[in-house]
Design an enzyme around this catalytic site. Structure first.
Site, PDB file in Angstrom:
ATOM      1  N   LYS A  14     134.269  18.267  47.275  1.00 54.98           N
ATOM      2  CA  LYS A  14     133.872  17.487  46.119  1.00 54.98           C
ATOM      3  C   LYS A  14     134.791  16.299  46.005  1.00 54.98           C
ATOM      4  O   LYS A  14     134.357  15.302  45.914  1.00 54.98           O
ATOM      5  CB  LYS A  14     133.718  18.457  44.888  1.00 54.98           C
ATOM      6  CG  LYS A  14     132.854  19.320  45.031  1.00 54.98           C
ATOM      7  CD  LYS A  14     132.576  20.181  43.540  1.00 54.98           C
ATOM      8  CE  LYS A  14     134.167  20.644  43.156  1.00 54.98           C
ATOM      9  NZ  LYS A  14     134.535  21.816  44.009  1.00 54.98           N
ATOM     10  N   ARG A  89     130.352  23.055  34.972  1.00 56.88           N
ATOM     11  CA  ARG A  89     130.798  24.323  35.861  1.00 56.88           C
ATOM     12  C   ARG A  89     129.838  25.400  34.864  1.00 56.88           C
ATOM     13  O   ARG A  89     130.037  26.547  35.409  1.00 56.88           O
ATOM     14  CB  ARG A  89     132.263  24.503  35.710  1.00 56.88           C
ATOM     15  CG  ARG A  89     133.103  24.059  36.900  1.00 56.88           C
ATOM     16  CD  ARG A  89     134.528  24.327  36.619  1.00 56.88           C
ATOM     17  NE  ARG A  89     135.147  24.489  38.026  1.00 56.88           N
ATOM     18  CZ  ARG A  89     135.987  23.572  38.533  1.00 56.88           C
ATOM     19  NH1 ARG A  89     135.428  22.317  38.226  1.00 56.88           N
ATOM     20  NH2 ARG A  89     136.709  23.965  39.593  1.00 56.88           N
ATOM     21  N   ARG A 128     145.243  23.122  51.566  1.00 59.07           N
ATOM     22  CA  ARG A 128     145.086  21.818  50.939  1.00 59.07           C
ATOM     23  C   ARG A 128     146.429  21.150  50.579  1.00 59.07           C
ATOM     24  O   ARG A 128     147.115  22.019  49.629  1.00 59.07           O
ATOM     25  CB  ARG A 128     144.171  21.926  49.940  1.00 59.07           C
ATOM     26  CG  ARG A 128     144.076  20.692  48.719  1.00 59.07           C
ATOM     27  CD  ARG A 128     142.862  20.526  47.898  1.00 59.07           C
ATOM     28  NE  ARG A 128     142.851  22.100  47.110  1.00 59.07           N
ATOM     29  CZ  ARG A 128     141.513  21.829  46.281  1.00 59.07           C
ATOM     30  NH1 ARG A 128     140.654  21.129  46.252  1.00 59.07           N
ATOM     31  NH2 ARG A 128     141.536  23.062  45.616  1.00 59.07           N
ATOM     32  N   ARG A 162     148.888  22.154  45.012  1.00 57.85           N
ATOM     33  CA  ARG A 162     148.464  22.963  43.504  1.00 57.85           C
ATOM     34  C   ARG A 162     149.038  24.342  43.464  1.00 57.85           C
ATOM     35  O   ARG A 162     148.671  24.957  44.455  1.00 57.85           O
ATOM     36  CB  ARG A 162     147.065  22.660  43.408  1.00 57.85           C
ATOM     37  CG  ARG A 162     146.599  21.447  43.104  1.00 57.85           C
ATOM     38  CD  ARG A 162     145.046  21.207  43.157  1.00 57.85           C
ATOM     39  NE  ARG A 162     144.376  22.298  42.451  1.00 57.85           N
ATOM     40  CZ  ARG A 162     143.061  22.332  42.384  1.00 57.85           C
ATOM     41  NH1 ARG A 162     142.334  21.377  43.182  1.00 57.85           N
ATOM     42  NH2 ARG A 162     142.363  23.144  41.846  1.00 57.85           N
ATOM     43  N   ARG A 173     138.527  32.239  41.330  1.00 59.75           N
ATOM     44  CA  ARG A 173     138.202  30.897  41.403  1.00 59.75           C
ATOM     45  C   ARG A 173     136.571  30.985  41.796  1.00 59.75           C
ATOM     46  O   ARG A 173     135.589  30.568  41.443  1.00 59.75           O
ATOM     47  CB  ARG A 173     138.859  29.722  41.943  1.00 59.75           C
ATOM     48  CG  ARG A 173     139.872  29.560  40.871  1.00 59.75           C
ATOM     49  CD  ARG A 173     141.189  28.724  41.632  1.00 59.75           C
ATOM     50  NE  ARG A 173     140.621  27.348  42.074  1.00 59.75           N
ATOM     51  CZ  ARG A 173     141.322  26.764  42.968  1.00 59.75           C
ATOM     52  NH1 ARG A 173     142.482  26.965  43.721  1.00 59.75           N
ATOM     53  NH2 ARG A 173     140.876  25.608  43.391  1.00 59.75           N
TER      54      ARG A 173
HETATM   55  P1  ADP Z   1     136.917  20.280  46.246  1.00 56.82           P
HETATM   56  O1  ADP Z   1     137.338  19.201  45.459  1.00 56.82           O
HETATM   57  O2  ADP Z   1     135.559  20.627  46.299  1.00 56.82           O
HETATM   58  O3  ADP Z   1     137.873  21.474  45.579  1.00 56.82           O
HETATM   59  P2  ADP Z   1     138.670  19.109  48.437  1.00 56.82           P
HETATM   60  O4  ADP Z   1     137.731  17.783  48.548  1.00 56.82           O
HETATM   61  O5  ADP Z   1     139.731  19.021  47.895  1.00 56.82           O
HETATM   62  O6  ADP Z   1     137.668  20.093  47.713  1.00 56.82           O
HETATM   63  O7  ADP Z   1     138.809  19.760  49.751  1.00 56.82           O
HETATM   64  C1  ADP Z   1     139.327  21.041  49.802  1.00 56.82           C
HETATM   65  C2  ADP Z   1     140.274  20.707  51.301  1.00 56.82           C
HETATM   66  O8  ADP Z   1     139.531  20.882  52.254  1.00 56.82           O
HETATM   67  C3  ADP Z   1     141.042  19.645  51.342  1.00 56.82           C
HETATM   68  O9  ADP Z   1     142.366  20.026  51.923  1.00 56.82           O
HETATM   69  C4  ADP Z   1     140.119  18.644  52.474  1.00 56.82           C
HETATM   70  O10 ADP Z   1     141.207  17.732  52.989  1.00 56.82           O
HETATM   71  C5  ADP Z   1     139.478  19.708  53.288  1.00 56.82           C
HETATM   72  N1  ADP Z   1     138.223  19.151  53.592  1.00 56.82           N
HETATM   73  C6  ADP Z   1     137.321  18.545  52.720  1.00 56.82           C
HETATM   74  N2  ADP Z   1     136.214  18.398  53.176  1.00 56.82           N
HETATM   75  C7  ADP Z   1     136.047  19.080  54.373  1.00 56.82           C
HETATM   76  C8  ADP Z   1     135.273  19.084  55.719  1.00 56.82           C
HETATM   77  N3  ADP Z   1     134.086  18.425  55.651  1.00 56.82           N
HETATM   78  N4  ADP Z   1     135.767  19.682  56.719  1.00 56.82           N
HETATM   79  C9  ADP Z   1     136.847  20.081  56.948  1.00 56.82           C
HETATM   80  N5  ADP Z   1     137.712  19.952  55.696  1.00 56.82           N
HETATM   81  C10 ADP Z   1     137.439  19.381  54.681  1.00 56.82           C
HETATM   82  P1  ADP Z   2     138.395  23.164  42.491  1.00 57.45           P
HETATM   83  O1  ADP Z   2     137.439  22.157  42.796  1.00 57.45           O
HETATM   84  O2  ADP Z   2     139.066  23.551  43.714  1.00 57.45           O
HETATM   85  O3  ADP Z   2     137.760  24.141  41.933  1.00 57.45           O
HETATM   86  P2  ADP Z   2     139.362  21.545  40.112  1.00 57.45           P
HETATM   87  O4  ADP Z   2     140.531  20.805  40.416  1.00 57.45           O
HETATM   88  O5  ADP Z   2     137.900  21.177  39.961  1.00 57.45           O
HETATM   89  O6  ADP Z   2     139.433  22.807  41.266  1.00 57.45           O
HETATM   90  O7  ADP Z   2     139.673  22.718  38.838  1.00 57.45           O
HETATM   91  C1  ADP Z   2     140.841  23.239  38.849  1.00 57.45           C
HETATM   92  C2  ADP Z   2     140.964  24.227  37.546  1.00 57.45           C
HETATM   93  O8  ADP Z   2     140.624  23.505  36.425  1.00 57.45           O
HETATM   94  C3  ADP Z   2     139.865  25.223  37.493  1.00 57.45           C
HETATM   95  O9  ADP Z   2     140.282  26.374  38.398  1.00 57.45           O
HETATM   96  C4  ADP Z   2     139.598  25.463  35.975  1.00 57.45           C
HETATM   97  O10 ADP Z   2     140.645  26.267  35.575  1.00 57.45           O
HETATM   98  C5  ADP Z   2     139.878  24.073  35.456  1.00 57.45           C
HETATM   99  N1  ADP Z   2     138.552  23.209  35.307  1.00 57.45           N
HETATM  100  C6  ADP Z   2     138.363  22.143  35.858  1.00 57.45           C
HETATM  101  N2  ADP Z   2     136.860  21.597  35.574  1.00 57.45           N
HETATM  102  C7  ADP Z   2     136.771  22.593  34.628  1.00 57.45           C
HETATM  103  C8  ADP Z   2     135.398  22.564  33.770  1.00 57.45           C
HETATM  104  N3  ADP Z   2     134.338  21.716  34.066  1.00 57.45           N
HETATM  105  N4  ADP Z   2     135.090  23.702  33.181  1.00 57.45           N
HETATM  106  C9  ADP Z   2     136.311  24.425  33.029  1.00 57.45           C
HETATM  107  N5  ADP Z   2     137.420  24.609  33.646  1.00 57.45           N
HETATM  108  C10 ADP Z   2     137.573  23.618  34.446  1.00 57.45           C
END
Ligand code: ADP
Ligand code: ADP
Ligand code: ZN
Length: 215
Positions: A14, A89, A128, A162, A173
């Site tokens: 995302k 979420r 990541r 992180r 998660r």
């Molecule tokens: P999210 O915001 O949904 O948690 P991220 O965009 O941070 O996910 O992506 C998670 C990890 O996977 C990052 O280290 C990113 O570089 C990698 N990543 C994102 N999209 C892809 C993809 N299409 N193929 C392989 N790795 C990816």
């Molecule tokens: P990822 O996409 O890898 O799950 P985020 O950066 O979106 O991670 O979120 C990290 C943490 O922040 C989540 O595990 C949760 O604890 C909190 N968080 C983020 N967005 C929300 C939301 N909309 N509602 C509740 N908790 C949230």
């Protein structure tokens, strides 16, 4: 055409895609995870409440999250549109979002679901890291900087990981995603605005799938 939600499990991509859309289309990325991490760093009241919850991989309360987004979507930089990354979420967040958008005379254009197998999600999250200076995202295996140890975007040599990107927390998660977030997909499907993309494709290919939906 510019009010979007990117929905997907942790590690689905995302943030990666939201940043691309922000750069290419001038619509702002609203990442609730980034907002919360900034709150933790600043030591604000919200940050103090959120830290332990985030470290455990659980969800921060709906009240806090809804208030945070309600304030954010009214800032001037959201006038051209926004991409919600990590919100909503829960069902309560999805309903509150609809109510606040209606109040502002806005509507969601698309909810884009990014699908990725769970086994791959764990690999993505554990590998990541981001540039400490500009926030650009990288991965140990899947998205390395062009020059090892140097950020492609800003040239910095400092990177961060992180605290919650570890194998144990990832399980909690993913569980939260399955139990609390996945159930909101039918809500958007019924409204006819839910689209799916294959989040396991290469990053640029995922971006093309999303662009095809938007254009
Ligand atoms: P999210 O915001 O949904 O948690 P991220 O965009 O941070 O996910 O992506 C998670 C990890 O996977 C990052 O280290 C990113 O570089 C990698 N990543 C994102 N999209 C892809 C993809 N299409 N193929 C392989 N790795 C990816
Ligand atoms: P990822 O996409 O890898 O799950 P985020 O950066 O979106 O991670 O979120 C990290 C943490 O922040 C989540 O595990 C949760 O604890 C909190 N968080 C983020 N967005 C929300 C939301 N909309 N509602 C509740 N908790 C949230
Ligand atoms: Zn950088």
């Amino acid at each position: 055409m510019n009010h979007l939600i990117l929905l997907g499990a942790p590690g689905a991509g995302k943030g990666t895609q939201a940043r691309k859309l922000q750069d290419e289309r001038g619509i702002v990325q609203l990442s609730t995870g980034d907002m919360l991490r900034a709150a933790v760093k600043s030591g604000s009241e919200i940050g103090k409440k959120a830290k332990a919850i985030m470290d455990a991989g659980k969800l921060v309360s709906d009240d806090i999250m809804i208030a945070m987004i309600e304030e954010r979507v009214q800032q001037p930089d959201c006038k051209k549109g926004f991409i919600l990354d990590g919100f909503p979420r829960t069902a309560a967040q999805a309903e509150a979002l609809d109510a606040m958008l209606a109040k502002l005379g806005l509507a969601l254009d698309h909810v884009i679901e990014m699908t990725v197998d769970e086994k791959i999600l764990t690999e993505r999250i554990v590998g990541r890291y981001t540039c400490a200076k500009c926030g650009a995202g990288y991965h140990d295996a899947f998205q390395k900087p062009k020059v090892a140890g140097v950020c492609d975007v800003c040239g910095s040599r400092e990177f961060t990981r992180r605290a919650d990107d570890n194998a144990e927390t990832v399980r909690t998660r993913l569980d939260a995603y399955r139990k609390q977030t996945q159930p909101i997909l039918p809500y958007y499907r019924t409204k006819g605005i839910l689209k799916s993309v294959d989040g396991m494709a290469e990053i640029d290919d995922v971006a093309r799938q999303i662009s095809a939906i938007l254009d």
